[in-house]
Write a protein that holds these residues in place. Structure first.
Motif, mmCIF file in Angstrom:
data_model
loop_
_atom_site.group_PDB
_atom_site.id
_atom_site.type_symbol
_atom_site.label_atom_id
_atom_site.label_comp_id
_atom_site.label_asym_id
_atom_site.label_seq_id
_atom_site.Cartn_x
_atom_site.Cartn_y
_atom_site.Cartn_z
ATOM 1 N N GLU A 486 -28.411 -17.316 4.085
ATOM 2 C CA GLU A 486 -28.174 -18.376 5.057
ATOM 3 C C GLU A 486 -28.936 -19.643 4.670
ATOM 4 O O GLU A 486 -28.554 -20.747 5.047
ATOM 5 C CB GLU A 486 -28.590 -17.916 6.459
ATOM 6 N N ASN A 487 -30.021 -19.480 3.915
ATOM 7 C CA ASN A 487 -30.789 -20.635 3.459
ATOM 8 C C ASN A 487 -30.298 -21.167 2.120
ATOM 9 O O ASN A 487 -31.015 -21.889 1.421
ATOM 10 C CB ASN A 487 -32.278 -20.280 3.354
ATOM 11 N N THR A 488 -29.080 -20.800 1.735
ATOM 12 C CA THR A 488 -28.476 -21.340 0.510
ATOM 13 C C THR A 488 -28.562 -22.866 0.529
ATOM 14 O O THR A 488 -28.237 -23.497 1.530
ATOM 15 C CB THR A 488 -27.007 -20.897 0.393
ATOM 16 N N THR A 489 -29.029 -23.448 -0.546
ATOM 17 C CA THR A 489 -29.279 -24.884 -0.577
ATOM 18 C C THR A 489 -28.312 -25.606 -1.506
ATOM 19 O O THR A 489 -27.679 -25.008 -2.371
ATOM 20 C CB THR A 489 -30.721 -25.175 -1.027
ATOM 21 N N ILE A 490 -28.220 -26.903 -1.294
ATOM 22 C CA ILE A 490 -27.431 -27.783 -2.149
ATOM 23 C C ILE A 490 -28.385 -28.420 -3.156
ATOM 24 O O ILE A 490 -29.354 -29.081 -2.770
ATOM 25 C CB ILE A 490 -26.717 -28.872 -1.331
ATOM 26 N N ALA A 491 -28.128 -28.223 -4.425
ATOM 27 C CA ALA A 491 -28.976 -28.782 -5.477
ATOM 28 C C ALA A 491 -28.390 -30.103 -5.968
ATOM 29 O O ALA A 491 -27.175 -30.232 -6.134
ATOM 30 C CB ALA A 491 -29.088 -27.798 -6.639
ATOM 31 N N GLN A 495 -32.619 -38.920 -7.870
ATOM 32 C CA GLN A 495 -32.573 -40.225 -8.509
ATOM 33 C C GLN A 495 -31.147 -40.676 -8.804
ATOM 34 O O GLN A 495 -30.870 -41.874 -8.853
ATOM 35 C CB GLN A 495 -33.382 -40.185 -9.817
ATOM 36 N N ASN A 496 -30.265 -39.724 -9.008
ATOM 37 C CA ASN A 496 -28.864 -40.043 -9.280
ATOM 38 C C ASN A 496 -27.980 -39.027 -8.553
ATOM 39 O O ASN A 496 -27.463 -38.083 -9.153
ATOM 40 C CB ASN A 496 -28.588 -40.022 -10.777
ATOM 41 N N PRO A 497 -27.811 -39.227 -7.251
ATOM 42 C CA PRO A 497 -27.108 -38.215 -6.437
ATOM 43 C C PRO A 497 -25.599 -38.248 -6.607
ATOM 44 O O PRO A 497 -24.851 -38.621 -5.698
ATOM 45 C CB PRO A 497 -27.518 -38.600 -5.009
ATOM 46 N N SER A 498 -25.146 -37.840 -7.779
ATOM 47 C CA SER A 498 -23.702 -37.868 -8.044
ATOM 48 C C SER A 498 -23.109 -36.484 -8.253
ATOM 49 O O SER A 498 -21.896 -36.324 -8.175
ATOM 50 C CB SER A 498 -23.418 -38.732 -9.278
ATOM 51 N N VAL A 499 -23.949 -35.482 -8.520
ATOM 52 C CA VAL A 499 -23.473 -34.118 -8.745
ATOM 53 C C VAL A 499 -24.211 -33.182 -7.793
ATOM 54 O O VAL A 499 -25.443 -33.193 -7.734
ATOM 55 C CB VAL A 499 -23.702 -33.669 -10.204
ATOM 56 N N PHE A 500 -23.451 -32.374 -7.060
ATOM 57 C CA PHE A 500 -24.016 -31.461 -6.073
ATOM 58 C C PHE A 500 -23.470 -30.059 -6.346
ATOM 59 O O PHE A 500 -22.290 -29.886 -6.643
ATOM 60 C CB PHE A 500 -23.638 -31.899 -4.654
ATOM 61 N N ASP A 533 -21.150 -48.284 -1.344
ATOM 62 C CA ASP A 533 -22.325 -49.036 -0.894
ATOM 63 C C ASP A 533 -22.054 -49.880 0.342
ATOM 64 O O ASP A 533 -22.977 -50.472 0.904
ATOM 65 C CB ASP A 533 -22.888 -49.905 -2.028
ATOM 66 N N ASP A 534 -20.794 -49.941 0.775
ATOM 67 C CA ASP A 534 -20.486 -50.701 1.981
ATOM 68 C C ASP A 534 -20.507 -49.824 3.235
ATOM 69 O O ASP A 534 -20.145 -50.284 4.325
ATOM 70 C CB ASP A 534 -19.123 -51.382 1.853
ATOM 71 N N LYS A 535 -20.916 -48.574 3.102
ATOM 72 C CA LYS A 535 -21.040 -47.671 4.245
ATOM 73 C C LYS A 535 -22.512 -47.461 4.586
ATOM 74 O O LYS A 535 -23.374 -47.389 3.701
ATOM 75 C CB LYS A 535 -20.380 -46.321 3.944
ATOM 76 N N SER A 536 -22.806 -47.348 5.882
ATOM 77 C CA SER A 536 -24.197 -47.193 6.327
ATOM 78 C C SER A 536 -24.664 -45.747 6.310
ATOM 79 O O SER A 536 -25.867 -45.479 6.228
ATOM 80 C CB SER A 536 -24.355 -47.758 7.739
ATOM 81 N N LYS A 537 -23.738 -44.796 6.396
ATOM 82 C CA LYS A 537 -24.105 -43.385 6.416
ATOM 83 C C LYS A 537 -23.500 -42.663 5.219
ATOM 84 O O LYS A 537 -22.324 -42.863 4.898
ATOM 85 C CB LYS A 537 -23.621 -42.729 7.715
ATOM 86 N N HIS A 538 -24.332 -41.855 4.594
ATOM 87 C CA HIS A 538 -23.884 -41.079 3.438
ATOM 88 C C HIS A 538 -24.398 -39.657 3.563
ATOM 89 O O HIS A 538 -25.601 -39.435 3.725
ATOM 90 C CB HIS A 538 -24.404 -41.703 2.140
ATOM 91 N N SER A 539 -23.511 -38.704 3.502
ATOM 92 C CA SER A 539 -23.926 -37.299 3.615
ATOM 93 C C SER A 539 -22.952 -36.406 2.857
ATOM 94 O O SER A 539 -21.787 -36.765 2.642
ATOM 95 C CB SER A 539 -24.000 -36.857 5.079
ATOM 96 N N VAL A 540 -23.458 -35.246 2.443
ATOM 97 C CA VAL A 540 -22.630 -34.228 1.814
ATOM 98 C C VAL A 540 -22.867 -32.923 2.562
ATOM 99 O O VAL A 540 -24.000 -32.585 2.896
ATOM 100 C CB VAL A 540 -22.944 -34.072 0.312
ATOM 101 N N LYS A 554 -24.711 -26.295 5.276
ATOM 102 C CA LYS A 554 -25.786 -27.191 4.893
ATOM 103 C C LYS A 554 -25.268 -28.627 4.844
ATOM 104 O O LYS A 554 -24.188 -28.889 4.312
ATOM 105 C CB LYS A 554 -26.351 -26.817 3.518
ATOM 106 N N LYS A 555 -26.077 -29.533 5.397
ATOM 107 C CA LYS A 555 -25.723 -30.953 5.375
ATOM 108 C C LYS A 555 -26.908 -31.747 4.854
ATOM 109 O O LYS A 555 -28.025 -31.592 5.340
ATOM 110 C CB LYS A 555 -25.331 -31.437 6.768
ATOM 111 N N LEU A 556 -26.659 -32.590 3.851
ATOM 112 C CA LEU A 556 -27.691 -33.438 3.275
ATOM 113 C C LEU A 556 -27.370 -34.899 3.566
ATOM 114 O O LEU A 556 -26.228 -35.342 3.395
ATOM 115 C CB LEU A 556 -27.747 -33.260 1.758
#
Length: 561
Positions: A486-491, A495-500, A533-540, A554-556
């Motif tokens: 249940e604690n599975t995490t998103i890696a 510094q460069n949040p482009s790959v999850f 970059d024109d959005k105020s909220k960013h989440s995965v 999981k939500k980051l």
């Protein structure tokens, strides 16, 4: 069919609003190949800058984003506003950065020509478009003198469908269970392997058993196994419960143990409550030997369960051990102690040569195992340094006023007069010390001090279960569930949040979604994302189901660096 006005021709121009910024020096076969591979349907419509035509208006979609390529450059774009003689929108060139810059643009019809304007430039354009039900493609000329003709291909961007997975397994009662009583896992020499507690005080019971420690007997070592019934899952996590009682008293059938075994079995675990050799003479060496044999017996019980994993439906990669008092001391040592890290008294008294090593006694089984996590209820260790070698998660509970097993560090039975506790026992490190050491190691652990309470705070003076018992049960349930996945995490790289990615090999089903960005690619358990970059909220967000039936969500939240 309706006459196509500028308003609708402008929508067709979405496919090349980016063309001015495509590099003319790169290979120019990406979009061309895509066009060749894409065979137009019978409903496709061709439009040029000079030909007024009639087209079905339902073919237009001004609400969605488009994604595609101009030559070998990739872009996202969308229309914001349509007017009679102009169209405005924004586009995002896809670069190496994780962040997409929004570029405003407009297309204006004036002086009998179409003009594309962005970043302070104004260029007249000529085009040949193929508008299909699922794509826009074609060619465009920007600089007529240099014959700068470029190919493009765009399709509507479709967000991945998102499923939020949810499972009751290991959270709620789902099954009935059966109990296999008195399953023998080994034999050994000892004083006894069962001595049910009664309402008498420890010292009174001790005086009643002095004559029973004159000589060893051959003992059958057994356990009760609890199996969920009617479960379609083939393999189940295992919890082995070890009762307390100062290495002198106790039995696998104690209400505290049997009730927990039943509770966890109803949620989908296989559980076992074990008996082990107990009893000692009133010398430090005899007490040390008794504790060593308890560790051997717990090892043997788990080896037996691992050897019979198919028979009992056990997932050998998910073995938990839980104990109270002496059972917690045993559980901790089963998890962390090795033959090379045994306390000095083992070699001093030649226990390993006389009794066998901790993992080779009571039966001939040689199966190995690894403990996934420990539930430590008012237990302790001889040496904290054993924790660093295996780094196994632990959840601990301990009464802050415990004078039987030290809450922090000290000698057991500290309330006895004339320093008897120090004479008979080794110094030990209790739950508080374990927690602080694990924090330094940065190993997952939880600690719940039971304020003002003494030893065994989960039962009242008459032995009845109290609210602390259920508090411990709920926390243990949640902790074990986290370790099951249940604690599975998103890696990802901050510094460069482009790959999850989800770094868990046991994922059965997985779903992703992002807010404030585009998922540009997905491969197995990994996605690539570009953020607007024109959005105020960013989440995965990731939600999934594991092979063991555990669901996770999981939500980051991503910050623009």
């Amino acid at each position: 069919m309706k006459q196509l006005s500028f308003r609708h021709i402008a929508t067709l121009l979405l496919g090349f609003v980016l063309l001015l910024f495509a590099s003319c020096n790169r290979n120019k076969d990406g979009a061309s190949k895509k066009i060749e591979e894409n065979k137009p349907s019978s409903e496709a419509v061709t439009v040029t800058h000079r030909d007024p035509i009639q087209v079905p208006l339902q073919m237009f979609d001004t609400a969605c984003y488009y994604f595609g390529m101009v030559e070998d450059n990739y872009y996202y774009f969308k229309i914001n506003k349509l007017e009679d003689n102009s169209i405005t929108g924004h586009y995002y060139p896809v670069e190496e950065s994780a962040w997409l810059e929004a570029v405003p643009f407009s297309i204006v019809y004036e002086n009998k020509g179409y003009h594309f304007r962005a970043k302070g430039t104004d260029n007249e354009i000529r085009f040949n478009l193929v508008l299909d039900t699922s794509s826009i493609s074609g060619k465009v000329a920007i600089n007529f003198a240099s014959l700068n003709i470029q190919s493009f291909f765009f399709e509507p961007y479709t967000e991945l469908a998102f499923t939020e997975y949810s499972s009751k397994r290991f959270k709620e009662d789902m099954f009935q269970y059966e109990v296999l009583n008195n399953v023998v896992y080994g034999q050994g020499k000892g004083y006894w392997a069962s001595y049910p507690m009664n309402d008498s005080k420890y010292l009174k019971m001790l005086t009643q058993t002095i004559g029973k420690t004159a000589s060893y007997k051959n003992l059958d070592l057994d356990m009760d196994i609890y199996l969920p019934e009617g479960d379609t899952l083939a393999l189940h996590p295992l919890i082995v419960f070890i009762h307390g009682g100062a290495f002198y008293f106790g039995d696998k059938g104690a209400q505290t143990m049997s009730q927990w075994c039943g509770h966890f079995a109803k949620m989908g675990y296989v559980t076992a409550s074990i008996n082990y050799r107990m009893g000692f003479q009133f010398t430090k060496a005899s007490i040390q030997k008794c504790g060593y044999m308890a560790i051997q017996d717990a090892h043997a019980a788990i080896r037996y369960l691992v050897a019979n994993a198919d028979k009992y439906g056990i997932d050998t990669s998910a073995i938990f051990v839980a104990g109270t008092s002496a059972g917690a001391i045993t559980a901790l040592n089963v998890a962390y102690l090795t033959n090379n890290t045994c306390p000095p008294f083992v070699k001093k008294h030649h226990l390993d040569s006389k009794l066998g090593t901790i993992d080779r006694a009571d039966n001939n089984l040689t199966n190995t195992f690894k403990i996934k996590a420990v539930a430590n209820m008012w237990g302790a260790l001889y040496d904290l340094s054993v924790l660093k070698d295996k780094r196994i998660p632990v959840i601990s509970f301990h009464g802050t006023a415990d004078n039987i097993v030290p809450y922090d560090e000290g000698f057991p039975f500290s309330s006895l007069k004339s320093d008897i506790g120090e004479m008979l026992f080794d110094k030990m490190y209790g739950s508080k010390a374990i927690h602080e050491y694990m924090d330094k190691l940065r190993v997952h652990n939880d600690f719940y001090p039971i304020e003002g309470k003494g030893h065994s705070p989960y039962t009242d003076s008459d032995g009845s279960i109290n609210s602390t018992y259920y508090f411990i049960q709920n926390k243990m349930q949640s902790f074990f569930l986290q370790e099951l996945g249940e604690n599975t995490t998103i890696a990802y790289d901050r510094q460069n949040p482009s790959v999850f990615s989800i770094d868990n090999p046991n994922v059965k089903s997985l779903s992703w979604k992002v807010e404030g960005g585009f998922i540009t690619d997905r491969h197995e358990q990994t996605i690539s994302v570009r953020w607007r970059d024109d959005k105020s909220k960013h989440s995965v967000t990731a939600s999934g189901m594991l092979n063991n039936g555990v669901s996770f969500y999981k939500k980051l939240h991503i910050k623009h660096s």
